[in-house]
Design an enzyme around this catalytic site. Structure first.
Site, short mmCIF file in Angstrom:
data_model
loop_
_atom_site.label_atom_id
_atom_site.label_comp_id
_atom_site.label_asym_id
_atom_site.label_seq_id
_atom_site.Cartn_x
_atom_site.Cartn_y
_atom_site.Cartn_z
N THR A 257 -59.10 -19.57 47.37
CA THR A 257 -60.37 -19.06 48.03
C THR A 257 -60.34 -20.17 49.94
O THR A 257 -59.69 -20.84 49.34
CB THR A 257 -60.79 -19.38 47.34
OG1 THR A 257 -61.20 -18.39 45.63
CG2 THR A 257 -62.25 -18.85 47.33
N SER B 41 -61.60 -20.28 53.76
CA SER B 41 -61.65 -19.50 55.00
C SER B 41 -59.74 -20.00 55.46
O SER B 41 -59.48 -18.55 56.16
CB SER B 41 -62.72 -19.94 55.85
OG SER B 41 -62.17 -21.41 56.83
N GLY C 45 -56.60 -23.97 50.16
CA GLY C 45 -57.40 -25.23 50.94
C GLY C 45 -57.69 -25.68 50.47
O GLY C 45 -57.68 -26.43 49.13
N ALA C 46 -58.20 -26.83 50.66
CA ALA C 46 -59.14 -28.15 50.39
C ALA C 46 -60.00 -28.04 51.25
O ALA C 46 -60.01 -28.65 52.12
CB ALA C 46 -58.16 -29.23 50.25
N GLY D 118 -63.80 -26.81 46.06
CA GLY D 118 -64.79 -26.29 45.23
C GLY D 118 -65.87 -25.70 46.31
O GLY D 118 -67.25 -25.72 45.69
N GLY E 115 -66.59 -23.38 47.74
CA GLY E 115 -66.29 -22.07 48.51
C GLY E 115 -66.43 -21.72 46.38
O GLY E 115 -66.67 -20.56 46.82
N GLU F 219 -59.71 -22.26 40.04
CA GLU F 219 -58.35 -22.97 41.83
C GLU F 219 -57.63 -24.11 40.42
O GLU F 219 -56.67 -24.27 41.00
CB GLU F 219 -59.39 -23.33 42.72
CG GLU F 219 -60.05 -22.53 43.70
CD GLU F 219 -60.38 -22.91 44.72
OE1 GLU F 219 -60.87 -22.43 45.73
OE2 GLU F 219 -60.67 -23.77 44.97
N LYS G 24 -59.70 -32.23 58.17
CA LYS G 24 -59.65 -32.83 56.24
C LYS G 24 -58.52 -33.62 55.43
O LYS G 24 -59.58 -34.73 54.64
CB LYS G 24 -59.12 -31.20 55.25
CG LYS G 24 -59.77 -29.83 55.57
CD LYS G 24 -61.34 -29.62 55.40
CE LYS G 24 -61.65 -28.41 55.86
NZ LYS G 24 -61.13 -27.11 55.31
C1 5RP Z 1 -63.03 -22.85 47.62
C2 5RP Z 1 -62.40 -24.44 48.32
C3 5RP Z 1 -61.35 -24.25 49.70
O1 5RP Z 1 -60.46 -24.61 49.49
C4 5RP Z 1 -62.14 -25.60 50.45
O2 5RP Z 1 -63.92 -25.05 49.85
C5 5RP Z 1 -61.69 -25.23 50.87
O3 5RP Z 1 -62.07 -24.24 52.30
P1 5RP Z 1 -62.13 -23.59 53.92
O4 5RP Z 1 -60.50 -23.26 53.76
O5 5RP Z 1 -63.03 -22.18 54.15
O6 5RP Z 1 -62.10 -24.60 54.53
O7 5RP Z 1 -61.66 -25.06 47.05
O8 5RP Z 1 -63.90 -23.58 46.48
#
Ligand code: 5RP
Length: 219
Positions: free
Chosen positions: A28, A30, A82-83, A95, A97, A103, A121
């Site tokens: 989940t 972007s 992602g992370a 988390g 998102g 996840e 990151k």
């Molecule tokens: C969602 C997550 C996403 O992987 C994390 O927030 C990274 O988000 P993005 O790819 O938008 O930077 O853990 O729960």
């Protein structure tokens, strides 16, 4: 290059690891949205996907990808997600998102977890990003008091209900020097569903989008 372009780079690189005909775990956020777009653009013929959130499931269905329940898929060969933070040992905070519990479940059920992220990151020590903790709503205040005893400052994520019907506390100022120990300690608090440290089951590979290309990190 913007962090979004770096995310796109990492996402494009991840497509190379997807085997034709597999049922794929899809996370989940972007970066994962870029990944889904790349899968579709390149017409990778997967059999289906297990999604870690309703949001990603919607995107996958819109792309006419078969969304499969984890209960019927069995273990997966590969999970891509992602992370919010990642160390060079591939311990993560996730988390942002609010999808951390699903996840963590999909990551646990997958033989390989490839994390995709932009360069920002990468951290030496986890914890600058406030740690998401999913809590049963009636336990919210109790859990918050226990998190304060662990040295954190929990803040309720206003207006957010997870796909599981729970709430999120974002814990500021935790010093996470031993990610596996902190992950276990927070999970011990009654009322906690899950916390966003992925240390016991971290990633197996990190694809980091940078200005010059994609850095591949192994633990
Ligand atoms: C969602 C997550 C996403 O992987 C994390 O927030 C990274 O988000 P993005 O790819 O938008 O930077 O853990 O729960």
């Amino acid at each position: 290059m913007s962090s979004d372009q770096q995310k796109q780079r990492a996402a494009e690189a991840a497509v190379e690891y997807v085997a034709d005909g597999c049922v794929l775990g899809v996370g989940t956020g972007s970066t994962v949205n870029h990944f889904i777009a790349a899968l579709v653009r390149r017409r990778v013929p997967i059999a289906g996907a297990v999604s870690s959130s309703e949001a990603s499931a919607r995107l996958l269905r819109e792309a006419r990808i078969n969304v499969v329940e984890l209960n019927s898929s069995g273990d997966l060969d590969l999970y891509i997600d992602g992370a919010d933070e990642a160390t060079r040992h591939l311990k993560l905070i996730k988390g942002g998102g609010a999808a951390l519990t699903r996840e963590k479940i999909v990551a646990a059920a997958s033989r390989r977890f490839i994390c995709i992220a932009d360069q920002s990151k990468l951290v030496d020590v986890l914890g600058r990003f406030p740690l998401p903790v999913e809590v049963i709503p009636m336990a919210r205040s109790y859990v918050a008091r226990q998190l304060v005893k662990l040295g954190g400052q929990p803040v309720l994520r206003e207006g957010v209900i997870t796909d599981n019907g729970n709430q999120i506390l974002d814990v500021h100022n935790l010093s996470i020097l031993d990610p596996a120990a902190t992950e276990a300690a927070i999970n011990q608090i009654v009322g906690v569903v899950c916390n966003g440290i992925f240390a016991r089951r971290g990633a197996d590979l990190l694809l980091l989008g940078t200005d010059t290309g994609v850095e591949v990190l192994k633990p």
